[in-house]
Write a protein that holds these residues in place. Structure first.
Motif, PDB file in Angstrom:
ATOM      1  N   TYR A 338       0.843  -1.200   0.000  1.00 46.82           N
ATOM      2  CA  TYR A 338       0.000   0.000   0.000  1.00 46.82           C
ATOM      3  C   TYR A 338       0.873   1.243   0.000  1.00 46.82           C
ATOM      4  O   TYR A 338       1.936   1.269   0.606  1.00 46.82           O
ATOM      5  CB  TYR A 338      -0.910   0.005   1.234  1.00 46.82           C
ATOM      6  CG  TYR A 338      -1.913  -1.110   1.262  1.00 46.82           C
ATOM      7  CD1 TYR A 338      -2.971  -1.124   0.367  1.00 46.82           C
ATOM      8  CD2 TYR A 338      -1.793  -2.153   2.163  1.00 46.82           C
ATOM      9  CE1 TYR A 338      -3.901  -2.150   0.388  1.00 46.82           C
ATOM     10  CE2 TYR A 338      -2.711  -3.188   2.185  1.00 46.82           C
ATOM     11  CZ  TYR A 338      -3.766  -3.182   1.300  1.00 46.82           C
ATOM     12  OH  TYR A 338      -4.676  -4.198   1.320  1.00 46.82           O
ATOM     13  N   LYS A 344     -10.343   2.747   0.291  1.00 48.48           N
ATOM     14  CA  LYS A 344     -11.023   1.459   0.367  1.00 48.48           C
ATOM     15  C   LYS A 344     -10.428   0.472  -0.613  1.00 48.48           C
ATOM     16  O   LYS A 344      -9.812   0.849  -1.605  1.00 48.48           O
ATOM     17  CB  LYS A 344     -12.518   1.607   0.120  1.00 48.48           C
ATOM     18  CG  LYS A 344     -12.888   2.375  -1.120  1.00 48.48           C
ATOM     19  CD  LYS A 344     -14.401   2.434  -1.250  1.00 48.48           C
ATOM     20  CE  LYS A 344     -14.935   3.825  -1.265  1.00 48.48           C
ATOM     21  NZ  LYS A 344     -16.299   4.017  -1.602  1.00 48.48           N
ATOM     22  N   LEU A 345     -10.631  -0.780  -0.293  1.00 44.87           N
ATOM     23  CA  LEU A 345     -10.185  -1.863  -1.153  1.00 44.87           C
ATOM     24  C   LEU A 345     -11.446  -2.439  -1.800  1.00 44.87           C
ATOM     25  O   LEU A 345     -12.418  -2.745  -1.114  1.00 44.87           O
ATOM     26  CB  LEU A 345      -9.483  -2.921  -0.299  1.00 44.87           C
ATOM     27  CG  LEU A 345      -8.527  -3.869  -0.998  1.00 44.87           C
ATOM     28  CD1 LEU A 345      -7.464  -3.100  -1.766  1.00 44.87           C
ATOM     29  CD2 LEU A 345      -7.869  -4.769   0.029  1.00 44.87           C
ATOM     30  N   VAL A 346     -11.393  -2.564  -3.128  1.00 44.89           N
ATOM     31  CA  VAL A 346     -12.591  -2.959  -3.848  1.00 44.89           C
ATOM     32  C   VAL A 346     -12.278  -4.178  -4.706  1.00 44.89           C
ATOM     33  O   VAL A 346     -11.202  -4.263  -5.297  1.00 44.89           O
ATOM     34  CB  VAL A 346     -13.069  -1.793  -4.751  1.00 44.89           C
ATOM     35  CG1 VAL A 346     -14.146  -2.246  -5.712  1.00 44.89           C
ATOM     36  CG2 VAL A 346     -13.560  -0.630  -3.901  1.00 44.89           C
ATOM     37  N   ARG A 355     -16.870  -3.224  -1.935  1.00 43.34           N
ATOM     38  CA  ARG A 355     -15.783  -2.985  -1.003  1.00 43.34           C
ATOM     39  C   ARG A 355     -15.553  -4.216  -0.145  1.00 43.34           C
ATOM     40  O   ARG A 355     -16.497  -4.877   0.269  1.00 43.34           O
ATOM     41  CB  ARG A 355     -16.141  -1.810  -0.109  1.00 43.34           C
ATOM     42  CG  ARG A 355     -14.951  -1.225   0.571  1.00 43.34           C
ATOM     43  CD  ARG A 355     -15.391  -0.053   1.385  1.00 43.34           C
ATOM     44  NE  ARG A 355     -15.766  -0.519   2.717  1.00 43.34           N
ATOM     45  CZ  ARG A 355     -15.889   0.282   3.756  1.00 43.34           C
ATOM     46  NH1 ARG A 355     -15.701   1.574   3.608  1.00 43.34           N
ATOM     47  NH2 ARG A 355     -16.220  -0.193   4.934  1.00 43.34           N
ATOM     48  N   ILE A 356     -14.298  -4.538   0.115  1.00 42.40           N
ATOM     49  CA  ILE A 356     -14.020  -5.607   1.070  1.00 42.40           C
ATOM     50  C   ILE A 356     -13.342  -4.972   2.280  1.00 42.40           C
ATOM     51  O   ILE A 356     -12.618  -3.984   2.152  1.00 42.40           O
ATOM     52  CB  ILE A 356     -13.147  -6.726   0.472  1.00 42.40           C
ATOM     53  CG1 ILE A 356     -11.908  -6.154  -0.216  1.00 42.40           C
ATOM     54  CG2 ILE A 356     -13.951  -7.557  -0.498  1.00 42.40           C
ATOM     55  CD1 ILE A 356     -10.936  -7.207  -0.679  1.00 42.40           C
ATOM     56  N   ASP A 357     -13.605  -5.533   3.425  1.00 42.66           N
ATOM     57  CA  ASP A 357     -13.074  -4.948   4.646  1.00 42.66           C
ATOM     58  C   ASP A 357     -11.769  -5.579   5.078  1.00 42.66           C
ATOM     59  O   ASP A 357     -11.155  -5.143   6.033  1.00 42.66           O
ATOM     60  CB  ASP A 357     -14.104  -5.085   5.778  1.00 42.66           C
ATOM     61  CG  ASP A 357     -15.277  -4.164   5.534  1.00 42.66           C
ATOM     62  OD1 ASP A 357     -15.085  -3.170   4.822  1.00 42.66           O
ATOM     63  OD2 ASP A 357     -16.371  -4.439   6.047  1.00 42.66           O
ATOM     64  N   SER A 358     -11.373  -6.634   4.385  1.00 40.95           N
ATOM     65  CA  SER A 358     -10.144  -7.306   4.789  1.00 40.95           C
ATOM     66  C   SER A 358      -9.413  -7.774   3.544  1.00 40.95           C
ATOM     67  O   SER A 358     -10.026  -8.310   2.620  1.00 40.95           O
ATOM     68  CB  SER A 358     -10.482  -8.504   5.663  1.00 40.95           C
ATOM     69  OG  SER A 358      -9.397  -9.408   5.661  1.00 40.95           O
ATOM     70  N   ASP A 359      -8.090  -7.599   3.537  1.00 41.75           N
ATOM     71  CA  ASP A 359      -7.357  -8.099   2.374  1.00 41.75           C
ATOM     72  C   ASP A 359      -6.923  -9.549   2.587  1.00 41.75           C
ATOM     73  O   ASP A 359      -6.091 -10.068   1.861  1.00 41.75           O
ATOM     74  CB  ASP A 359      -6.177  -7.184   2.013  1.00 41.75           C
ATOM     75  CG  ASP A 359      -5.222  -7.005   3.183  1.00 41.75           C
ATOM     76  OD1 ASP A 359      -5.368  -7.754   4.167  1.00 41.75           O
ATOM     77  OD2 ASP A 359      -4.348  -6.137   3.101  1.00 41.75           O
ATOM     78  N   GLU A 631     -11.520  -8.996  12.295  1.00 41.86           N
ATOM     79  CA  GLU A 631     -11.586  -7.545  12.227  1.00 41.86           C
ATOM     80  C   GLU A 631     -10.232  -6.958  12.594  1.00 41.86           C
ATOM     81  O   GLU A 631      -9.842  -5.923  12.098  1.00 41.86           O
ATOM     82  CB  GLU A 631     -12.652  -7.041  13.189  1.00 41.86           C
ATOM     83  CG  GLU A 631     -13.419  -5.862  12.668  1.00 41.86           C
ATOM     84  CD  GLU A 631     -14.909  -6.138  12.755  1.00 41.86           C
ATOM     85  OE1 GLU A 631     -15.612  -5.797  11.813  1.00 41.86           O
ATOM     86  OE2 GLU A 631     -15.348  -6.719  13.763  1.00 41.86           O
ATOM     87  N   ARG A 634      -7.401  -7.095   9.966  1.00 44.43           N
ATOM     88  CA  ARG A 634      -7.866  -6.168   8.971  1.00 44.43           C
ATOM     89  C   ARG A 634      -7.293  -4.774   9.217  1.00 44.43           C
ATOM     90  O   ARG A 634      -6.812  -4.104   8.364  1.00 44.43           O
ATOM     91  CB  ARG A 634      -9.369  -6.087   9.170  1.00 44.43           C
ATOM     92  CG  ARG A 634     -10.149  -5.806   7.969  1.00 44.43           C
ATOM     93  CD  ARG A 634     -11.568  -5.639   8.393  1.00 44.43           C
ATOM     94  NE  ARG A 634     -12.229  -6.913   8.585  1.00 44.43           N
ATOM     95  CZ  ARG A 634     -13.482  -6.998   9.001  1.00 44.43           C
ATOM     96  NH1 ARG A 634     -14.171  -5.916   9.272  1.00 44.43           N
ATOM     97  NH2 ARG A 634     -14.042  -8.152   9.133  1.00 44.43           N
ATOM     98  N   ALA A 635      -7.377  -4.391  10.486  1.00 44.70           N
ATOM     99  CA  ALA A 635      -7.000  -3.033  10.840  1.00 44.70           C
ATOM    100  C   ALA A 635      -5.536  -2.779  10.521  1.00 44.70           C
ATOM    101  O   ALA A 635      -5.175  -1.727  10.015  1.00 44.70           O
ATOM    102  CB  ALA A 635      -7.257  -2.799  12.322  1.00 44.70           C
ATOM    103  N   GLY A 638      -4.539  -2.888   6.495  1.00 41.33           N
ATOM    104  CA  GLY A 638      -4.826  -1.730   5.661  1.00 41.33           C
ATOM    105  C   GLY A 638      -3.805  -0.622   5.822  1.00 41.33           C
ATOM    106  O   GLY A 638      -3.502   0.085   4.874  1.00 41.33           O
ATOM    107  N   ARG A 639      -3.297  -0.485   6.999  1.00 40.12           N
ATOM    108  CA  ARG A 639      -2.393   0.649   7.205  1.00 40.12           C
ATOM    109  C   ARG A 639      -0.991   0.332   6.731  1.00 40.12           C
ATOM    110  O   ARG A 639      -0.193   1.211   6.501  1.00 40.12           O
ATOM    111  CB  ARG A 639      -2.363   1.005   8.686  1.00 40.12           C
ATOM    112  CG  ARG A 639      -3.723   1.492   9.164  1.00 40.12           C
ATOM    113  CD  ARG A 639      -3.611   2.408  10.356  1.00 40.12           C
ATOM    114  NE  ARG A 639      -4.914   2.542  10.999  1.00 40.12           N
ATOM    115  CZ  ARG A 639      -5.325   1.759  11.982  1.00 40.12           C
ATOM    116  NH1 ARG A 639      -4.538   0.801  12.441  1.00 40.12           N
ATOM    117  NH2 ARG A 639      -6.505   1.931  12.514  1.00 40.12           N
TER     118      ARG A 639
END
Ligand code: SF4
Ligand code: SF4
Lengths: 640, 354
Positions: A338, A344-346, A355-359, A631, A634-635, A638-639
């Protein structure tokens, strides 16, 4: 018309209503050739990657599997098997998070790869496909797990079997790739044009058709050239000039929508609520054609696909050849990680993707693009303002609907009115929402209304069912009563026999009536069953990437917020059930908790159920662990 | 990637349009016509616009406060500003300030906000405000100034007002001591024409009677119309409006005018005169196109625009008012939902008869 006068070699093209020009952003990812994505250490292969009945796992934990080996068998006609994308050991068969708009988990086979990547036993290649029975070829396609790869993921073998009463005149191959950002079909056509054309030849043989039109948008000159050359060679080889025609179509979103492409290339309109086969057309994606060639000419099942990883949220946008089951995070890492600012990740494109909330979710057969959007690319549209009835939405709607009227009635939850305004002809392309000056999340409202309508339909059916059951029970009781009386009478008659004939007749009539009633009771069920594939087809008929997301009542609030709150509330409640202290839920969380409690199972169950035949098993067991534990990673993901 | 509360449904692409952008484009498109109005009719036009905008924004903010909603978003979409500007462009440049206030209050508070604010008002607020004044204060709202055309002023012994004079007139209602109303005011061309036609004059006689008449219509007025037309074309180009309403509007007006003019050119003015001598162009591009109160289907917009044009002609020719853009627009506002209902487009994949 003008074109055919000026340029007689060019076939005539038609227009569809509306559509919009969007910055295509394809240059981000289409410069280089595709590369093979690194083989991940773990492959997470969802059992259901298609529309239709979920397939049944046929391997267990600890099993050694070879590349191409069947992991799950199809259940029923509208279903598809799943194959091992590489060799290794099955380490789990359990629900995992999958790329689905609902954000729910679904059963997956998890394979720890051994790095050898050795093929298992494959069915024999069929290079002489033209001598084969179409039914046999269809079976090969079915057993190779091929589904629509443009995003609709409807089993291809079903689409290639329109039945004798629907003669197919034209096979249409969708290479339009009209969504911004996505370039995987572009690269596929550049690199595997000959295979695509071979797949087309196989499908033409299966359909018994002599005409194929390949539609490609004019922003892909290299793909056009490659496909033209391949098509010409094939036509010469088959001695059938002009059998496969490659058509350059103007770039206009959503020309790659199935109904829109058919209109552009043939001038015909797929009937409202209908499927292309009704007008003698079958439409397949270029990726599907390529997979058909692999399956028939090489005996290889569908275990790999082209995926575009793009957006300014990743360092180095690129196209990959990806094994099904590769975690999205691996692809992001391969693309330079990233860049920092991720909005957002789509999965899919910016117009119709979700959109997905987790890669951590894996790439599936239908996942054509992984899109990491920065806030600059996907800015928060802000609070929606009231509709000013400007009609811009109606101008751009490719289905020629009146989106503002739909919105109005969807907001009022007037389900009859939205259907009067043809809600179900909406392909959810998003054109209306993008041009709306009031930034109203129109598509969200339409999905909400569709979901509600389906729910109501189900309720109605259930009520009918109950009523019929009640009637049947009454009838049964009545019959028992009558029989009792008849017995008593017979006993009496045995004492004093007279006038038995009439009774016999009446009993016969009654029996006949009851039989008829019983048949009637069965009928709705049969009808419901018949409907399912139909609905599937309709869904597949919607443009690529059509989806049924978790839809929240928009209620004048940004609908997303509520939907999210609901999910969180769901998680909180599940934690509560485990004895943990519920996490404080931001915003209108408390209300959402209540709602979630009130809605209870409905919230959970509704998601998969809406999509015909979708993992309803899973709906009953979305374990708290899967939704809360995941969850957290996920957090951080993304970062990173 | 923390699940962020907010927008989850597709599309994820950036929005390409916004209400404030649209409204700003309308304001921009009004500039040339406004400058022409100021050029010919003096500073009163500008003073009115400034007053109207201030009144409208304050009124909107207050109403939002009373309704318990945030005021800023409502003001920031500039819709109140556009209403105010259109209102100010239709009233005479001499209108006393309190009438402007009254008109704006009626437009914003009653016609717009009482119906639920932007998007919900069935009537065009600016025109409703204007008609409200026209009915309640017919004299003040129909007293116009002569266009600043030297030949005309000289011939009829008229004078124009300076900035200070205009301001004083608007705020105190007092004319400069050396002037009388007769010296500063003049009928609008349409008004004049009606009066003279009623007196039995022929069109030729009317046009020869005074330097009020230019090439096609009223002097000065025709230029104002031209510059408003330019603004309208700008909006078409920026896709702020579509062609259906303005074209059908002007076609309706011109066609109706042409029929009677061809029958009797001496008692019925030529179509061009109708086009350029009143608020027709302003109405066609800026007023009838107000999306909230107009038709939304394309075919409906054609019907809607055409009927407005015809209605204007009917009222101008046989009705009680010299100009009728406001009345006609309001009348067709009432009919818009019904027109929409009968002009729904054929949905993709459905039979034509449906
Ligand atoms: S584009 Fe938006 S504001 Fe305009 S009519 Fe459609 S929904 Fe209403
Ligand atoms: S999302 Fe539906 S209503 Fe909106 S433009 Fe697309 S088809 Fe039309």
């Amino acid at each position: 018309m003008l074109f055919s006068v000026l340029n007689p070699h060019r076939e005539r093209l038609w227009h569809f209503h509306g559509g919009i020009h969007l910055p295509d952003e394809k240059a981000l990812s289409n410069a280089g050739a595709s590369v093979a994505a690194p083989l991940p250490t773990q492959l997470v292969v969802p059992l259901q990657q298609h529309i239709g009945a979920p397939s049944q796992a046929c391997v267990g934990v600890g099993d050694q599997v070879k590349k191409g080996q069947v992991l799950a068998k199809p259940q029923g006609y509208v279903s598809a098997p799943v194959h091992a994308p590489s060799s290794g050991t099955v380490v789990a068969v359990e629900p995992r998070q999958v790329p689905h708009p609902s954000g729910l988990s679904a059963p997956c086979v998890v394979i720890a790869t051994d790095g050898d990547d050795v093929w298992g036993e494959l069915p024999a290649p069929l290079p002489d496909f033209a001598q084969q029975d179409p039914a046999e070829l269809r079976e090969r396609i079915r057993l190779s797990g091929i589904v629509g790869m443009g995003g609709a993921s409807f089993p291809s073998s079903v689409k290639l079997n329109p039945g004798p009463d629907q003669p197919i005149e034209t096979l249409i191959i969708n290479g339009a790739e009209c969504e911004p950002y996505i370039t995987c079909d572009d690269l596929l056509m550049r690199e595997r044009a000959a295979d695509i054309v071979d797949g087309i030849r196989v499908m033409l043989h299966i359909l018994g058709t002599q005409r194929c039109l390949v539609g490609i948008e004019d922003n892909k000159p290299e793909a056009l050239a490659a496909m033209r050359e391949a098509a010409q060679q094939a036509n010469e080889q088959d001695g059938a000039a002009g059998r496969i025609k490659v058509m350059e179509i103007p770039t206009l979103y959503p020309s790659g929508g199935e109904k829109q492409l058919i209109k552009i290339l043939t001038g015909k309109e797929v009937p409202s609520h209908g499927i292309p086969a009704q007008i003698g057309i079958v439409c397949q994606n270029v990726g599907t054609a390529c997979a058909v060639a692999d399956a028939v000419l090489r005996g290889r099942p569908l275990i790999e696909r082209y995926v575009t990883v793009t957006g300014r949220g990743v360092g180095k946008p690129q196209n990959y050849r990806v094994r099904i089951g590769t975690p999205a995070a691996d692809l992001v890492a391969a693309s330079g990680g990233y860049t920092g600012a991720l909005e957002k990740l789509v999965v899919g494109g910016p117009m119709m993707g979700f959109r997905i909330d987790s890669d951590a979710v894996p790439i599936t057969k239908a996942a054509n693009c992984l899109l990491a959007l920065t806030p600059g690319e996907s800015p928060d549209p802000g609070e929606p303002q009231p509709c000013i009835r400007c009609g811009r939405c109606a101008e751009v709607c490719p289905a020629n609907l009146l989106p503002q009227q739909l919105y109005w009635h969807a907001r009022a939850k007037d389900l009859d009115k939205v259907q009067d305004y043809n809600l179900f002809d909406c392909i959810e392309c998003g054109c209306c929402a993008v041009v709306c000056p009031s930034h109203i999340p129109l598509v969200q409202y339409y999905r909400f209304a569709k979901t509600e309508s389906w729910a109501r339909e189900r309720e109605k059916r259930a009520a009918e069912h109950a009523r019929e059951r009640h009637a049947a029970k009454e009838a049964r009781l009545e019959r028992l009563e009558r029989e009792k009386k008849a017995k008593m009478r017979k006993k009496k008659e045995a004492v004093a026999p007279k006038g038995g004939k009439d009774d016999d007749k009446q009993a016969a009539i009654k029996a006949a009536r009851e039989r008829a009633a019983a048949k009637k009771r069965e009928a709705p069920e049969a009808a419901a069953q018949k409907e399912a594939p139909e609905q599937n087809a309709a869904e597949a008929g919607a443009a690529a990437g059509a989806e049924t997301p978790k839809v929240a009542a928009p209620d004048g609030k940004p609908p997303g917020a509520q939907a999210n709150a609901k999910t969180q509330a769901k998680a909180a409640e599940q934690q509560g059930a485990q004895g943990a202290v519920p996490k404080p839920v931001p915003d209108d969380g408390s209300r959402a908790v209540d709602e979630a409690k009130a809605a209870g199972a409905e919230t959970l169950g509704a998601g998969p159920d809406e999509r015909p035949g979708e993992g309803s098993d899973d709906a009953k067991q979305p374990s708290a662990a899967s939704s809360t534990e995941q969850e957290r990673p996920r957090a951080s993901a993304g970062r990173g | 990637m923390q699940a962020r509360a907010g927008f989850i449904s597709s599309p994820h692409a950036a929005r390409v349009n916004s209400v404030d952008w649209v409204m700003l484009q309308v304001c921009l498109a009004l500039v040339p016509g406004t400058l022409a109005l100021v050029w010919f009719f003096g500073w009163g036009v500008l003073i009115n616009m400034a007053l109207a905008v201030v009144f409208a924004v304050v009124a909107e903010a207050l109403v939002m406060k009373v309704r318990g909603r945030p005021a800023l978003p409502a003001i920031a979409d500039y819709s109140a500003v556009v209403t105010a500007l259109l209102f100010a462009l239709t009233i005479p440049p001499t209108l006393p300030w309190w009438l402007t206030l009254l008109g704006i209050l009626f437009a914003i508070v009653i016609v717009k906000q009482l119906y639920g604010g932007i998007g919900y008002n069935p009537f065009n607020p600016a025109m409703a405000g204007y008609v409200f004044l026209l009915i309640s204060y017919p004299v003040a709202t129909t007293t116009w100034l002569p266009p600043d055309v030297p030949a005309l002023l000289a011939a009829q012994d008229l004078v124009t007002l300076s900035f200070m004079d205009s301001a004083r007139l608007i705020f105190t209602g007092a004319l400069p001591a050396e002037h009388t109303w007769d010296a500063v005011s003049a009928a609008t061309p349409l008004d004049e024409m009606r009066t003279l036609l009623d007196q039995g004059m022929t069109m030729d006689e009317i046009r020869a009677s005074s330097p009020l008449w230019g090439l096609f219509g009223g002097r000065g007025w025709e230029w104002v119309a031209f510059w408003f037309l330019l603004g309208g074309l700008y909006m078409l180009w920026r896709k702020v409006i579509t062609w259906q309403i303005p074209v059908a509007f002007l076609a309706g007006l011109m066609l109706a005018a042409a029929v009677f003019w061809l029958l009797d050119p001496q008692s019925y003015p030529a179509p061009m005169l109708h086009l350029v001598s009143g608020a027709a162009v302003l109405g066609a591009f800026f007023i009838a196109t107000d999306p909230v109160s107009a038709c939304t289907t394309k075919r409906g917009q054609l019907v809607y625009g055409f009927l407005i044009g015809v209605t204007i002609y009917v009222i101008r020719t046989w009705g009680g008012y010299p100009d009728a853009v406001a009345f006609s627009v309001l009348l067709l506002n009432i009919a818009a939902p019904m027109i929409d209902h009968y002009t729904q487009p054929r949905v993709f994949g459905q039979k034509r008869s449906a």
